[in-house]
Design a protein around this motif. Structure first.
Motif, mmCIF file in Angstrom:
data_model
loop_
_atom_site.group_PDB
_atom_site.id
_atom_site.type_symbol
_atom_site.label_atom_id
_atom_site.label_comp_id
_atom_site.label_asym_id
_atom_site.label_seq_id
_atom_site.Cartn_x
_atom_site.Cartn_y
_atom_site.Cartn_z
ATOM 1 N N PHE A 134 0.834 -1.203 0.000
ATOM 2 C CA PHE A 134 0.000 0.000 0.000
ATOM 3 C C PHE A 134 0.872 1.257 0.000
ATOM 4 O O PHE A 134 1.913 1.302 0.662
ATOM 5 C CB PHE A 134 -0.913 0.034 1.233
ATOM 6 N N THR A 135 0.448 2.282 -0.722
ATOM 7 C CA THR A 135 1.185 3.550 -0.754
ATOM 8 C C THR A 135 1.253 4.151 0.647
ATOM 9 O O THR A 135 0.260 4.181 1.380
ATOM 10 C CB THR A 135 0.520 4.525 -1.733
ATOM 11 N N ILE A 136 2.434 4.641 1.007
ATOM 12 C CA ILE A 136 2.666 5.262 2.315
ATOM 13 C C ILE A 136 2.952 6.744 2.111
ATOM 14 O O ILE A 136 3.749 7.115 1.256
ATOM 15 C CB ILE A 136 3.858 4.607 3.039
ATOM 16 N N MET A 137 2.272 7.582 2.905
ATOM 17 C CA MET A 137 2.498 9.025 2.853
ATOM 18 C C MET A 137 2.863 9.540 4.239
ATOM 19 O O MET A 137 2.338 9.058 5.253
ATOM 20 C CB MET A 137 1.235 9.753 2.375
ATOM 21 N N ALA A 138 3.767 10.521 4.273
ATOM 22 C CA ALA A 138 4.065 11.193 5.531
ATOM 23 C C ALA A 138 2.771 11.791 6.082
ATOM 24 O O ALA A 138 1.871 12.179 5.328
ATOM 25 C CB ALA A 138 5.111 12.280 5.323
ATOM 26 N N THR A 139 2.654 11.865 7.388
ATOM 27 C CA THR A 139 1.404 12.266 8.030
ATOM 28 C C THR A 139 0.840 13.590 7.523
ATOM 29 O O THR A 139 -0.369 13.684 7.256
ATOM 30 C CB THR A 139 1.586 12.300 9.558
ATOM 31 N N PRO A 140 1.639 14.664 7.366
ATOM 32 C CA PRO A 140 1.056 15.915 6.860
ATOM 33 C C PRO A 140 0.431 15.759 5.474
ATOM 34 O O PRO A 140 -0.586 16.390 5.173
ATOM 35 C CB PRO A 140 2.250 16.874 6.830
ATOM 36 N N ILE A 141 1.033 14.929 4.618
ATOM 37 C CA ILE A 141 0.467 14.706 3.290
ATOM 38 C C ILE A 141 -0.802 13.878 3.399
ATOM 39 O O ILE A 141 -1.834 14.211 2.814
ATOM 40 C CB ILE A 141 1.485 13.993 2.369
ATOM 41 N N PHE A 142 -0.733 12.774 4.160
ATOM 42 C CA PHE A 142 -1.899 11.909 4.294
ATOM 43 C C PHE A 142 -3.077 12.659 4.910
ATOM 44 O O PHE A 142 -4.222 12.516 4.461
ATOM 45 C CB PHE A 142 -1.570 10.676 5.145
ATOM 46 N N ASP A 143 -2.821 13.438 5.939
ATOM 47 C CA ASP A 143 -3.910 14.179 6.587
ATOM 48 C C ASP A 143 -4.600 15.112 5.603
ATOM 49 O O ASP A 143 -5.835 15.249 5.610
ATOM 50 C CB ASP A 143 -3.373 14.969 7.778
ATOM 51 N N ALA A 144 -3.813 15.756 4.749
ATOM 52 C CA ALA A 144 -4.403 16.660 3.753
ATOM 53 C C ALA A 144 -5.229 15.874 2.733
ATOM 54 O O ALA A 144 -6.319 16.290 2.335
ATOM 55 C CB ALA A 144 -3.302 17.459 3.058
ATOM 56 N N VAL A 145 -4.716 14.708 2.313
ATOM 57 C CA VAL A 145 -5.450 13.859 1.366
ATOM 58 C C VAL A 145 -6.729 13.340 2.013
ATOM 59 O O VAL A 145 -7.811 13.354 1.406
ATOM 60 C CB VAL A 145 -4.565 12.692 0.892
ATOM 61 N N ALA A 146 -6.637 12.870 3.261
ATOM 62 C CA ALA A 146 -7.801 12.328 3.960
ATOM 63 C C ALA A 146 -8.873 13.392 4.173
ATOM 64 O O ALA A 146 -10.071 13.124 4.023
ATOM 65 C CB ALA A 146 -7.374 11.731 5.297
ATOM 66 N N THR A 147 -8.448 14.608 4.512
ATOM 67 C CA THR A 147 -9.404 15.697 4.715
ATOM 68 C C THR A 147 -10.166 15.997 3.433
ATOM 69 O O THR A 147 -11.385 16.227 3.445
ATOM 70 C CB THR A 147 -8.669 16.961 5.196
ATOM 71 N N THR A 148 -9.465 15.964 2.307
ATOM 72 C CA THR A 148 -10.119 16.207 1.018
ATOM 73 C C THR A 148 -11.085 15.083 0.688
ATOM 74 O O THR A 148 -12.195 15.322 0.180
ATOM 75 C CB THR A 148 -9.073 16.360 -0.092
ATOM 76 N N PHE A 149 -10.703 13.837 0.951
ATOM 77 C CA PHE A 149 -11.607 12.708 0.725
ATOM 78 C C PHE A 149 -12.846 12.831 1.608
ATOM 79 O O PHE A 149 -13.974 12.561 1.162
ATOM 80 C CB PHE A 149 -10.901 11.378 0.994
ATOM 81 N N GLU A 150 -12.664 13.221 2.854
ATOM 82 C CA GLU A 150 -13.811 13.344 3.757
ATOM 83 C C GLU A 150 -14.796 14.385 3.256
ATOM 84 O O GLU A 150 -16.023 14.208 3.362
ATOM 85 C CB GLU A 150 -13.324 13.685 5.163
ATOM 86 N N ALA A 151 -14.292 15.460 2.697
ATOM 87 C CA ALA A 151 -15.182 16.472 2.132
ATOM 88 C C ALA A 151 -15.938 15.932 0.926
ATOM 89 O O ALA A 151 -17.111 16.247 0.711
ATOM 90 C CB ALA A 151 -14.374 17.714 1.749
#
Length: 464
Positions: A333-350
């Motif tokens: 599975f693709t791994i992202m540093a937390t600041p990147i993942f959090d930004a991606v996850a926030t966009t998905f949640e929206a």
């Protein structure tokens, strides 16, 4: 097993040293095609949640190794289930006469090694030892162990802990090595052998004869960027593969790995989008020199570009070279540093506002960081936001839904989980993003070594 016992075993095996024989060589080929299959072990468990949790854990552990290659991985904390490796394998023929051995295809490492001799020991491999294909040097007339005085030994040993194995002992007969991986390790003796393709024989090929491994039931073919890798030893101008879309269950389907050798033109392969490989960061110890860096410029979810600080997207030329993106077929599975993942996850949640987020307990049990409840709905009927990776030069990798969302049944509920992960302990050093093989599935990808570029196009890889 004590280090002294390991060394004693290695030098016992080194007595198998054999003289090389003369070999005929066929005309130079331009390409080789090797079947590429998803890797699975025997006795698959019936619990898909345990399998998924294992794959998630393995991806994080693998990422930790890639970011901290000199740090011994927490092997005792890594759970390996016999359902699936979450990786892909190829078969290669070594020796005279040839012996067929299975290898994991790994673009995140460089050495090549196989389980070797009848004395091979595999610790915590969760597989019947009799099922592990072994290379037997004494059955090959071209086997020749490399001694510690050979320059090739110094080249291999200088980049890994094996260099310490020669200190204070008589290493005149064989060159020991030790390679660390995210989900295991291996130790053995360096061997010169013949790699046998139908079109050509490659003599004096450096390969590891591993006699002890942890959680490594199959050999590994390193396709990294350093001289000991398979592409470097074969003098490849490029290589390409496409990965079947696997749902982590047993399958007989396979796809192809193609090796291109010798001179090649600057022409681009039709229909491929290209982005240049980035020069690896200049570090004091060249720790990350074997990785394939690419310049990921944007992550787009739906129609929204995720706000990612530039410092995470570009590796820095300092002592730890934080930042940047690498392409790794050995991480599931693709791994992202937390600041990147959090930004991606926030966009998905929206974008996924009509669906309720799974509980923290459910996500922790599954092993993935972002899951949504879809109970009562069919995965195929749901309209998910698109996910696109945009690279330098404008190349866009527009992923299929199966590349980034995975349906999971948990109890009486159904979820979809993002197959992109993070872990706070991985954020201290580079790379910031590891592009795993799940996100590469159903893509034809090309590593153009001569022209220093990475190409891809979306392609259905399953034959059925």
């Amino acid at each position: 097993m004590a280090a002294s016992s390991l060394l004693s075993l290695m030098f016992l095996i080194s007595t198998l040293l054999l003289a090389s024989s003369s070999l005929s060589v066929a005309p130079n080929p331009t390409t080789f095609t090797i079947p590429l299959s998803a890797i699975f072990t025997k006795n698959q468990p019936s619990d898909p949640i345990k399998t998924l949790n294992s794959l998630a854990s393995s991806s994080l552990t693998r990422a930790h190794h890639l970011k901290h290659p000199k740090t011994k991985p927490p092997l005792t904390k890594t759970k390996v289930f016999s359902h699936s490796y979450g990786g892909y394998s190829i078969s290669l023929n070594f020796g005279t006469p040839p012996q067929t051995i299975s290898f994991i295809l790994d673009t995140g490492s460089s050495p090549i090694w196989f389980p070797c001799t009848s004395q091979y020991i595999c610790i915590d491999c969760h597989i019947d030892p009799s099922k592990i294909p072994l290379f037997i040097p004494k059955l090959s007339s071209s086997s020749k162990f490399i001694d510690c005085q050979n320059p090739n030994c110094a080249r291999i040993s200088s980049s890994n802990p094996s260099s310490k194995l020669c200190q204070g002992c008589n290493c005149s007969q064989a060159c020991p090595y030790s390679f660390q991986y995210g989900i295991g390790s291996t130790l053995g003796l360096l061997l010169s052998e013949t790699l046998d393709f139908p079109e050509k024989l490659f003599t004096n090929f450096l390969v590891g004869c591993s006699i002890i491994s942890t959680q490594q039931p199959a050999g590994i073919a390193g396709f990294g960027r350093t001289p000991e890798s398979l592409p470097s030893q074969l003098g490849l101008s490029k290589f390409s593969y496409y990965l079947i879309s696997q749902r982590f269950n047993d399958t007989s389907e396979s796809s192809d790995l193609t090796l291109y050798r010798g001179s090649s033109s600057d022409a681009k392969t039709p229909d491929l989008s290209y982005t240049p490989f980035r020069k690896n960061p200049v570090l004091n110890d060249s720790t990350f020199r074997e990785f394939y860096y690419v310049d990921l410029r944007k992550v787009i979810v739906g129609s929204k570009s995720v706000n990612i600080p530039y410092k995470y997207l570009v590796p820095e030329n300092n002592t730890n070279g934080s930042g940047g993106t690498i392409v790794d077929s050995g991480t599931t599975f693709t791994i992202m540093a937390t600041p990147i993942f959090d930004a991606v996850a926030t966009t998905f949640e929206a974008e996924m506002g009509n669906f309720s987020r799974a509980s923290a307990a459910a996500e922790a049990f599954i092993g993935l960081n972002l899951c949504y409840n879809i109970t009562g709905l069919k995965f195929e009927k749901i309209k998910f936001p698109k996910l696109t990776f945009e690279f330098m030069g404008g190349a866009k990798m527009e992923l299929l839904v199966v590349n980034y969302f995975l349906p999971v049944d948990f109890g009486n509920s159904s979820f979809v989980c993002l197959t992109i992960m993070t872990d706070i302990i991985l954020d201290l050093v580079e790379p910031a993003i590891i592009l795993g093989n799940t996100q590469q599935q159903n893509f034809y990808v090309e590593f153009d070594l001569k022209n220093n570029r990475f190409g891809f196009r979306r392609q259905s890889c399953n034959k059925k």
